[in-house]
Design a protein around this motif. Structure first.
Motif, short mmCIF file in Angstrom:
data_model
loop_
_atom_site.label_atom_id
_atom_site.label_comp_id
_atom_site.label_asym_id
_atom_site.label_seq_id
_atom_site.Cartn_x
_atom_site.Cartn_y
_atom_site.Cartn_z
N GLU A 1 39.42 29.85 42.95
CA GLU A 1 38.96 31.29 42.58
C GLU A 1 37.79 31.14 41.64
O GLU A 1 38.04 30.81 40.37
N ILE A 2 36.42 31.80 41.97
CA ILE A 2 35.60 31.87 40.98
C ILE A 2 35.20 33.25 40.40
O ILE A 2 34.91 34.18 41.02
N GLN A 3 35.72 33.31 39.30
CA GLN A 3 35.70 34.71 38.55
C GLN A 3 34.48 34.82 37.53
O GLN A 3 34.78 34.59 36.52
N ARG A 4 33.45 35.57 37.96
CA ARG A 4 32.54 35.79 37.06
C ARG A 4 32.43 37.01 36.22
O ARG A 4 31.64 37.24 35.31
N SER A 5 33.54 37.86 36.48
CA SER A 5 33.80 39.23 35.65
C SER A 5 35.41 39.02 35.25
O SER A 5 35.97 38.33 36.03
N GLN A 6 35.49 39.64 34.30
CA GLN A 6 36.95 39.81 33.57
C GLN A 6 37.83 40.96 34.61
O GLN A 6 37.47 41.97 34.80
N TYR A 7 38.73 40.27 35.10
CA TYR A 7 39.67 41.14 35.86
C TYR A 7 40.94 41.59 34.82
O TYR A 7 41.43 40.97 34.22
#
Length: 268
Positions: free
Chosen positions: A185-191
């Motif tokens: 999972e590549i998360q470029r923004s904060q969840y």
């Protein structure tokens, strides 16, 4: 605090990925030659998982199942062709709806075609050539200001794999390195915590549905294994699950640095 052993593939294979620091994975599916008994077994696994059979009752009142029958298995340079027929009473549309399961067993490039009650399954072999000729002078002008990905050769990686219908997990990448499977999972923004909780819940539901046990990439010499969930993000999330295993890092390079010296590293 949970600890897992990070396989040595991170210090060998992943050094080849992403000169720009981003995760860049090429999808090249290689088909391993199937024996006739293995082809029968994989077809039976799909039929069991998706209930692709009819039920009959014999003269003694005992119920038994009638499965699709393999008519022929043909090997070629580019893959295999498996022809099978379905029993009377089995809806052919149920076979077509289970295409995703056939692809899990025989490879992502598997195709099904139908002629009446008979189906032809074609599993295509894909690969890369040993050499790719090019003229550096011809492309240097065009690529002068570009950051190009690195071709690392064959892999078992799949970009945005389809694990099922809506509501199932949607990882950015599935890959196997040195025998260890990963959902990435590549998360470029904060969840938010709510969104991350929903994401983990989908993975847990997928785990308990057990369809992953019948995937074609599962090892044949040991029990099925559920992939690690590797989250690449600037944020270190608080993750907990009774059945899932997590790895977190800000980049591929960071995880390599953390695992080159110590034998174990904390993941949550």
């Amino acid at each position: 605090m949970a600890f897992i052993e990070i396989p040595t593939f991170l210090t060998t294979q992943l050094k080849l990925i992403g000169a720009t620091g981003a995760l860049a994975v090429g999808t090249v599916v290689t088909h391993r030659k199937l024996t006739q008994s293995t082809a029968h077994g994989r077809l039976r696994s799909v039929c069991e998982a998706c209930k692709l059979y009819t039920e009959k009752t014999n003269l003694l009142g005992k119920k038994y199942r009638v499965y699709p029958q393999v008519k022929s298995v043909t090997y070629g340079i580019d893959g295999i062709t498996l022809v099978f027929s379905i029993p009377f009473g089995l809806n052919p549309e149920s076979i077509e709806k289970a295409t995703w399961a056939f692809r899990q067993q025989f490879g992502e490039d598997t195709e099904l075609s139908r002629a009446g009650q008979r189906f032809t399954l074609t599993a295509v072999k894909r690969g890369v050539p040993n050499e790719v000729p090019y003229n550096m002078q011809e492309i240097s002008t065009v690529t002068q200001d570009m950051r190009l990905p690195i071709v690392v050769g064959r892999s078992d990686s799949v970009i945005e794999p389809k694990l099922g219908d809506k509501g199932t997990p949607e990882p950015d990448t599935f890959t196997i390195w040195k025998g260890t499977p990963f959902f990435i999972e590549i998360q470029r923004s904060q969840y938010s915590e709510r969104i991350m909780s929903e994401k983990i819940t989908r993975y847990e539901r997928y785990y308990y549905e057990e369809e992953w046990r019948y995937a074609s990439w599962q090892p044949k010499d040991r029990p099925p294994v559920f992939p690690y969930i590797w989250i690449i993000s600037e944020v270190n999330y608080r993750l907990a699950s009774s059945c899932l295993r997590f790895v977190q890092s800000k980049s591929v390079a960071e995880l390599i640095e953390r695992t080159e010296t110590p034998q174990y590293t904390a993941v949550h």
